[in-house]
Each structure stands twice: as C-alpha cells, then as structure tokens.
Design an enzyme around this catalytic site. Structure first.
Site, short mmCIF file in Angstrom:
data_model
loop_
_atom_site.label_atom_id
_atom_site.label_comp_id
_atom_site.label_asym_id
_atom_site.label_seq_id
_atom_site.Cartn_x
_atom_site.Cartn_y
_atom_site.Cartn_z
N ARG A 108 0.81 -1.20 0.00
CA ARG A 108 0.00 0.00 0.00
C ARG A 108 0.85 1.27 0.00
O ARG A 108 1.92 1.30 0.60
CB ARG A 108 -0.92 0.02 1.20
CG ARG A 108 -1.93 -1.11 1.11
CD ARG A 108 -2.90 -1.09 2.23
NE ARG A 108 -2.22 -0.88 3.48
CZ ARG A 108 -2.79 -0.31 4.53
NH1 ARG A 108 -4.01 0.13 4.46
NH2 ARG A 108 -2.11 -0.19 5.64
N SER A 176 7.07 -5.31 7.32
CA SER A 176 6.78 -6.31 8.36
C SER A 176 7.46 -7.65 8.10
O SER A 176 6.82 -8.68 7.90
CB SER A 176 5.27 -6.46 8.53
OG SER A 176 4.74 -5.22 8.94
N ASP A 229 4.26 -3.25 11.73
CA ASP A 229 2.84 -2.89 11.88
C ASP A 229 2.44 -2.61 13.34
O ASP A 229 1.58 -1.76 13.60
CB ASP A 229 1.93 -3.96 11.27
CG ASP A 229 2.31 -5.37 11.69
OD1 ASP A 229 3.26 -5.53 12.49
OD2 ASP A 229 1.64 -6.31 11.23
MG MG Z 1 -2.13 -6.67 9.56
#
Ligand code: MG
Ligand code: ADP
Length: 501
Positions: A108, A176, A229
């Site tokens: 994203r 992540s 995250d």
């Molecule tokens: Mg997530």
C-alpha cells in the site's frame, strides 16, 4: 389351528425380542461412542483450562520474560527488539507525509495531511496493489523499483507540488519482515517470510535500498522511519490518545510492542534518547512458558508446521491457527466414533477449516445450528449430523477460542505489569492503596481476529476483569486502532521529521 396360533405368537415374540435387543444394542453402542467422544471433549477442556490462578501465572511469566529479553541478547524467547522510536506522535504534527506498507499480500501507498491540534488525519487516496508474484522471488532491485514506481505514480496523481518542485518529504516504511534496526531509519533484513524470498536482499539495509530506488525515479523523499505494523498501531493510537502505552496485533499472526524506559533496556547500556523511552517490539508470538495450557493438538500442530518450536504463543492464539486446532479435535473424535459419519478425507487437510469459518460455527444463532451443518458439509465433507453433534462442534470452538482470548488478556496484563500499570506496582510489587489511583492506560488493538470475532473479544475482556478486578480493570482500555500499519508509519515519519518544529 391352535398350534398355528401358538407358533405365530412365538415367532412374533422372537422377532420382538430381536428388535428390542437391536434397539438396546444400538443404544448401548450409541452410548459407548458418545462416552468416547465426551472423554475427548473432557480431556480438551481440562488441557485448555485457564483458571484465574493459571492466568496470573502467565501474567507473571510474561513480565519475567520481558525482563530477561531486555537484559541480554537471547536472554528470553521474547526478542524485545529495539525500534529506535523514541518519540510518538502527539497530535501536534503538521504537513504532508508519505507511507509505504509492505508485509502481506497487498502493498500500500498512502499519504496523510496533518494540521496540528490532534487534527483529524486527512488521508489521501490509499492505493492497494497486489505485489506481482514474480517480484516476490526476484531481485531486490526489481522489488524496490516496483515500489518506487508505484510511489511515483501515486505522487504524480496527487499533485504534491512540494515534491514535484524538488522539496523534500518524509516517508514512513512499514516493512513487516524481521529486521535488525540500527536506527529509526535504517535496518538490515534478517530473513524473508510470508512467501517472499529474494536472496540478494538479506543482510542489506532496507531503507537504503528504498532511498536509492526513489532517487533513481527522481523522488526527493527520505525514509524517516522504518517500522513494523505493531509500532504503527501504537503510533496511531498515541496520536489520538496520549494515554496509549502499548499495541497488540491479533490477526493472522500476533505481536505486541510497548513504551519502555531506556534505562530498563540493560542489553544496550548507555542507550540515550531525549525522551528517556523507546518503543520495544516484543515479537511476543514466540513467548513461551510452562504455565501455558498446552494440548496434544498444539503439539501435533507445531510438529506439522514449517517452523516447529517457534512462535509457540502465536500458535495457541492467532487467526492462522485456531481453526486448525478445532479441525484436529474433530478429526480425533471422528477416529474414536462415527458421530461424524464414516470419515472424510477433507478433515485430514491442514488448514482447511479457517478461523473465520470456525467463528461462524461458534456464533451460529439458529436453533438447528444450520451454519454448523453447512460448514461441516461444505468445508469438511461431513454429511448431515445430529443436533447433538453440532452442539458438540460449537463447544469445541468455544473451548479453543476462550483459551486463546484469555491468554491474550494475560499477555496484555503481563506487559502492563512490567510497566507497573496493573495496579500492583511492578513485577515484585504488592497491591497497595495506589491501585485506586491507577493511571488510565490505553492499549491499541488491531487485527481481524479481535475486530471480527465477537466471542473472542468478549472472552478477552472478561478475563481482564477477572484478573484485575473490576475497579482496576476500569482504568485499562482496549481501543481498536484500524490501519495503524499504514497511517501509523506516516505519523512516526512526521514525529521524527526534521521539518517538524
Ligand atoms: Mg495486519
Ligand atoms: P493480517 O493479520 O493478515 O494483517 P487482519 O488483521 O485483517 O490481517 O486479520 C486477518 C485474520 O483475522 C484472518 O487471517 C483471520 O484469521 C482473522 N479473521 C478475519 N475475519 C474473521 C472472523 N470473522 N472471525 C474470526 N477471525 C477472523
């Protein structure tokens, strides 16, 4: 004639006896197979037992392991990684900031605009792009070229005149995957997970690779924050509510981070920050304690997994695994008796029963449990079963979810205990009168398991109250913080930006 009558009467009596014996026999057989199934259920219930006493032991174990992980490298299964985030957004941030979020199936790009005064976050169009399959196993250059191109397209569309005219912008990168941070804006990739495998990236500085790719696209943007995250969730929570001190992700996987005093991070003695604290990424999915209620199903699941002896806590509580624990219990019962029919091959397929489906069965409100019947049939290949059997399936889901939720509650309270915010005054403290004045404490929570699964949420809250007592529990607030992994990264970039005054 009389003999015929007697003969018929005898035959009828014999047939009646045979039928009666059959019925009784079947009843006895039925009772036998239910007894075996009930025994399996009882064993499960006992092995999953989470009394308040046991949960308190888990709370203590979590706090003790946190200490050990902070004291020395490898001192605990909890890695307690430094994030170098020493300054959380407080609402006074200003300006436009970008974020990239890579770590799952989607990648994203987003930007936010802030006007200070805890202004609401104006979010520019978020762009969600699937990472092209071939890039997941290609080269670092290819992957980062794709990322930088996507960012450039996004900026071109958004008409950010500052960047277009060559001014500098800050960017937060939520990456992540396991990285070893050297500063807030740099970190070396330790290993890929989740299907990514790009050999030439391991050991390289992720932020540097991204900056090079952005420069080659003519973008004058610096990576101000490289985070995961969990940290993003904490940042977003803190932006909205200054009492937010920890964040927990309960989705496909699980993790937590919290604010720690730098003088408590013994393994990095002399670590200095202007604020005196730093966010520590616990990697709590790997937590382990002998007090965790473990079943034979957990042991088998672990053995069959691609990472045995790893992520033990995660395997008992996160969305990736709960459905599969339930499947394993049903499989065991189907081997003990035929209440699930004659054995379905689908029941032996790992992960065929996902956690959302398990939740649907658990929360089936219909009188005849028709969702349970449908899912058993469509997903596990088990044809029509009795209502009693459907109820049994709901019970299995309940046991597995209740244990998971209560363990998460204990984990969260372990963090608060380590922080001295559980009303007892720290690991060795005892309850005092200051309990009553315990500070309001907010924990930011994100993840599909918590937000979508009502029973899970309720069991978690119930356990918090049981462990803390009603009065103290009022001071601990779990707040859902959606999309921390995206917006949170832009906020950390904002709060660490040198442009920000
Ligand atoms: Mg997530
Ligand atoms: P991720 O953890 O992959 O970033 P999410 O935070 O959205 O993504 O969590 C998704 C996970 O949440 C799913 O893998 C699933 O295990 C769990 N989940 C999603 N919806 C439900 C549901 N309705 N009931 C129970 N669990 C759910």
């Amino acid at each position: 004639m009389g003999r015929v009558v007697v003969g018929v009467a005898v035959s009828v009596a014999v047939v009646a006896c045979i039928v009666a014996a059959g019925v009784v026999g079947r009843r006895v057989q039925n009772r036998g197979k239910w007894r075996r199934v009930v025994r399996v259920l009882k064993e499960l219930e006992e092995a999953c037992e989470t009394s308040v006493g046991r949960l308190k032991q888990v709370v203590d174990a979590m706090a003790v392991e946190m200490h050990a992980g902070l004291a020395s490298e490898g001192g605990s299964k909890l890695k307690m990684l430094l994030t170098y985030v020493d300054n959380l957004p407080d609402g006074n941030e200003m300006g436009t900031h970008y974020a990239l979020d890579l770590g799952g199936t989607n990648f994203r790009v987003l930007s936010i605009q802030l006007q200070g005064n805890r202004s609401s976050i104006l979010e520019h169009d978020v762009e969600r792009l699937p990472v092209p399959q071939h890039l997941m196993t290609s080269t670092g250059n290819d992957l980062f070229d794709f990322i930088a191109s996507s960012l450039k397209e996004f900026i071109d569309k958004g008409n950010d005149s500052e960047v277009l005219l060559g001014g500098k912008r800050d960017l937060g990168f939520t990456f992540s995957f396991p990285t070893k941070q050297n500063s807030i804006s740099s970190g070396v990739l330790i290993k890929w997970t989740k299907g990514f495998s790009i050999g030439d990236m391991v050991g390289k500085d992720v932020a540097e690779c991204l900056e090079q790719a952005m420069t080659s696209k003519g973008l004058n943007i610096r990576v101000t924050a490289l985070i995961n995250d969990t940290v993003g969730t904490l940042a977003l929570g803190h932006y909205h509510d200054a009492d937010t001190v920890a964040a927990v992700i309960i989705g496909t996987g699980t993790n937590a981070c919290y604010l720690e005093r730098t003088d408590a991070i013994i393994k990095c003695q002399g670590l200095l920050t202007t604020s005196g604290f730093m966010v520590v990424n616990m990697e709590w999915g790997n937590f382990w304690s002998s007090h965790l209620p473990r079943t034979s199903y957990d042991i088998d699941l672990d053995c069959d997994s691609s990472n045995p002896n790893d992520q033990g806590f995660e395997k008992m509580i996160s969305g990736m695994y709960l459905g599969d624990i339930v499947r394993r219990v049903i499989l065991r019962m189907s081997q003990e008796s035929d209440i699930f029919g004659l054995g379905s091959s689908r029941l032996s397929m790992p992960f065929v029963l996902t956690t959302p489906l398990m939740a649907e069965m658990h929360e089936d409100g219909s009188l005849d449990l028709r969702d349970v019947a449908r899912i058993l049939k469509d997903t596990l290949g088990i044809p029509e079963v009795s209502l009693k059997t459907r109820k049994l399936v709901v019970r299995i889901c309940d046991v597995v979810t209740r244990r998971a939720a209560r363990l998460v509650a204990a984990g969260i309270l372990g963090i608060l205990k380590k922080m001295g915010r559980d009303g007892t005054g720290g690991v060795t403290g005892t309850r005092s009168r200051s309990d009553v004045n315990m500070k309001r404490t907010v924990v930011a929570v994100e993840g599909g398991l918590y937000t979508n699964y009502t029973m899970f949420r309720e069991y978690l809250h119930e356990a918090m109250v049981e462990i803390l007592g009603e009065e103290i529990a009022k001071n601990v607030i779990l707040k859902v913080t959606e999309d921390g992994s995206g917006i949170g990264a832009a906020l950390v970039a904002a709060s660490h930006s040198s442009n920000y005054i």
